[in-house]
Design a protein around this motif. Structure first.
Motif, PDB file in Angstrom:
ATOM      1  N   VAL A 178       0.839  -1.209   0.000  1.00 19.42           N
ATOM      2  CA  VAL A 178       0.000   0.000   0.000  1.00 19.42           C
ATOM      3  C   VAL A 178       0.868   1.250   0.000  1.00 19.42           C
ATOM      4  O   VAL A 178       0.600   2.215  -0.729  1.00 19.42           O
ATOM      5  CB  VAL A 178      -0.963  -0.025   1.211  1.00 19.42           C
ATOM      6  CG1 VAL A 178      -1.672   1.309   1.375  1.00 19.42           C
ATOM      7  CG2 VAL A 178      -1.967  -1.142   1.061  1.00 19.42           C
ATOM      8  N   ALA A 179       1.939   1.237   0.795  1.00 23.56           N
ATOM      9  CA  ALA A 179       2.822   2.406   0.851  1.00 23.56           C
ATOM     10  C   ALA A 179       3.519   2.625  -0.490  1.00 23.56           C
ATOM     11  O   ALA A 179       3.656   3.770  -0.949  1.00 23.56           O
ATOM     12  CB  ALA A 179       3.854   2.219   1.962  1.00 23.56           C
ATOM     13  N   PHE A 180       3.958   1.545  -1.131  1.00 25.12           N
ATOM     14  CA  PHE A 180       4.608   1.675  -2.428  1.00 25.12           C
ATOM     15  C   PHE A 180       3.637   2.226  -3.472  1.00 25.12           C
ATOM     16  O   PHE A 180       4.014   3.082  -4.288  1.00 25.12           O
ATOM     17  CB  PHE A 180       5.152   0.318  -2.883  1.00 25.12           C
ATOM     18  CG  PHE A 180       5.999   0.383  -4.107  1.00 25.12           C
ATOM     19  CD1 PHE A 180       7.243   0.968  -4.081  1.00 25.12           C
ATOM     20  CD2 PHE A 180       5.544  -0.129  -5.314  1.00 25.12           C
ATOM     21  CE1 PHE A 180       8.026   1.035  -5.209  1.00 25.12           C
ATOM     22  CE2 PHE A 180       6.315  -0.060  -6.450  1.00 25.12           C
ATOM     23  CZ  PHE A 180       7.564   0.519  -6.398  1.00 25.12           C
ATOM     24  N   GLY A 181       2.397   1.777  -3.443  1.00 24.26           N
ATOM     25  CA  GLY A 181       1.384   2.316  -4.357  1.00 24.26           C
ATOM     26  C   GLY A 181       1.128   3.789  -4.107  1.00 24.26           C
ATOM     27  O   GLY A 181       0.984   4.579  -5.045  1.00 24.26           O
ATOM     28  N   ILE A 219       1.736   6.905  -6.755  1.00 17.27           N
ATOM     29  CA  ILE A 219       0.699   7.890  -7.098  1.00 17.27           C
ATOM     30  C   ILE A 219       1.197   9.299  -6.800  1.00 17.27           C
ATOM     31  O   ILE A 219       1.012  10.221  -7.615  1.00 17.27           O
ATOM     32  CB  ILE A 219      -0.597   7.576  -6.328  1.00 17.27           C
ATOM     33  CG1 ILE A 219      -1.226   6.282  -6.862  1.00 17.27           C
ATOM     34  CG2 ILE A 219      -1.588   8.723  -6.440  1.00 17.27           C
ATOM     35  CD1 ILE A 219      -2.384   5.780  -6.045  1.00 17.27           C
ATOM     36  N   ALA A 220       1.838   9.492  -5.652  1.00 16.26           N
ATOM     37  CA  ALA A 220       2.357  10.817  -5.315  1.00 16.26           C
ATOM     38  C   ALA A 220       3.437  11.240  -6.297  1.00 16.26           C
ATOM     39  O   ALA A 220       3.492  12.405  -6.707  1.00 16.26           O
ATOM     40  CB  ALA A 220       2.907  10.813  -3.882  1.00 16.26           C
ATOM     41  N   TRP A 221       4.312  10.313  -6.686  1.00 13.79           N
ATOM     42  CA  TRP A 221       5.365  10.625  -7.651  1.00 13.79           C
ATOM     43  C   TRP A 221       4.760  11.053  -8.984  1.00 13.79           C
ATOM     44  O   TRP A 221       5.212  12.005  -9.616  1.00 13.79           O
ATOM     45  CB  TRP A 221       6.265   9.409  -7.837  1.00 13.79           C
ATOM     46  CG  TRP A 221       7.414   9.657  -8.768  1.00 13.79           C
ATOM     47  CD1 TRP A 221       7.433   9.428 -10.121  1.00 13.79           C
ATOM     48  CD2 TRP A 221       8.690  10.188  -8.436  1.00 13.79           C
ATOM     49  NE1 TRP A 221       8.645   9.773 -10.630  1.00 13.79           N
ATOM     50  CE2 TRP A 221       9.451  10.240  -9.621  1.00 13.79           C
ATOM     51  CE3 TRP A 221       9.262  10.604  -7.245  1.00 13.79           C
ATOM     52  CZ2 TRP A 221      10.745  10.705  -9.639  1.00 13.79           C
ATOM     53  CZ3 TRP A 221      10.558  11.060  -7.267  1.00 13.79           C
ATOM     54  CH2 TRP A 221      11.289  11.117  -8.465  1.00 13.79           C
ATOM     55  N   SER A 272       5.281  14.889 -10.367  1.00 11.66           N
ATOM     56  CA  SER A 272       6.238  15.026 -11.459  1.00 11.66           C
ATOM     57  C   SER A 272       5.716  16.051 -12.468  1.00 11.66           C
ATOM     58  O   SER A 272       4.509  16.229 -12.626  1.00 11.66           O
ATOM     59  CB  SER A 272       6.463  13.680 -12.141  1.00 11.66           C
ATOM     60  OG  SER A 272       5.273  13.227 -12.740  1.00 11.66           O
ATOM     61  N   PRO A 273       6.620  16.744 -13.142  1.00 15.30           N
ATOM     62  CA  PRO A 273       6.162  17.742 -14.107  1.00 15.30           C
ATOM     63  C   PRO A 273       5.433  17.086 -15.270  1.00 15.30           C
ATOM     64  O   PRO A 273       5.720  15.946 -15.634  1.00 15.30           O
ATOM     65  CB  PRO A 273       7.452  18.407 -14.575  1.00 15.30           C
ATOM     66  CG  PRO A 273       8.531  17.453 -14.245  1.00 15.30           C
ATOM     67  CD  PRO A 273       8.063  16.674 -13.058  1.00 15.30           C
ATOM     68  N   ALA A 274       4.506  17.822 -15.827  1.00 15.17           N
ATOM     69  CA  ALA A 274       3.710  17.291 -16.930  1.00 15.17           C
ATOM     70  C   ALA A 274       4.585  17.115 -18.164  1.00 15.17           C
ATOM     71  O   ALA A 274       5.428  17.966 -18.472  1.00 15.17           O
ATOM     72  CB  ALA A 274       2.548  18.221 -17.241  1.00 15.17           C
TER      73      ALA A 274
END
Length: 61
Positions: A33-36, A40-42, A46-48
């Motif tokens: 769960v933490a890796f997921g 998602i946060a990364w 991250s820039p578009a």
């Protein structure tokens, strides 16, 4: 005459190592769960990236 001592606490004993397996399983679930959440946060932070058609070029241009 039957004994007055209840044996009910001793009928559902865990096998040896069961608590360790449960702890390890919970750690694996928590890590997944933490890796997921990190992925998602990364992705959100991250820039578009520009669209693919904006970076394509042809040799005849």
């Amino acid at each position: 005459m039957a004994s007055a001592i209840s044996r009910s606490p001793y009928t559902m004993t865990w096998p040896r190592g069961f608590a360790k397996m449960t702890c390890m399983r919970n750690m694996v679930i928590l890590a997944t769960v933490a890796f997921g959440a990190v992925r998602i946060a990364w992705r959100m932070l991250s820039p578009a990236q520009p669209p693919a058609f904006a970076t394509e070029w042809a040799a005849d241009e």
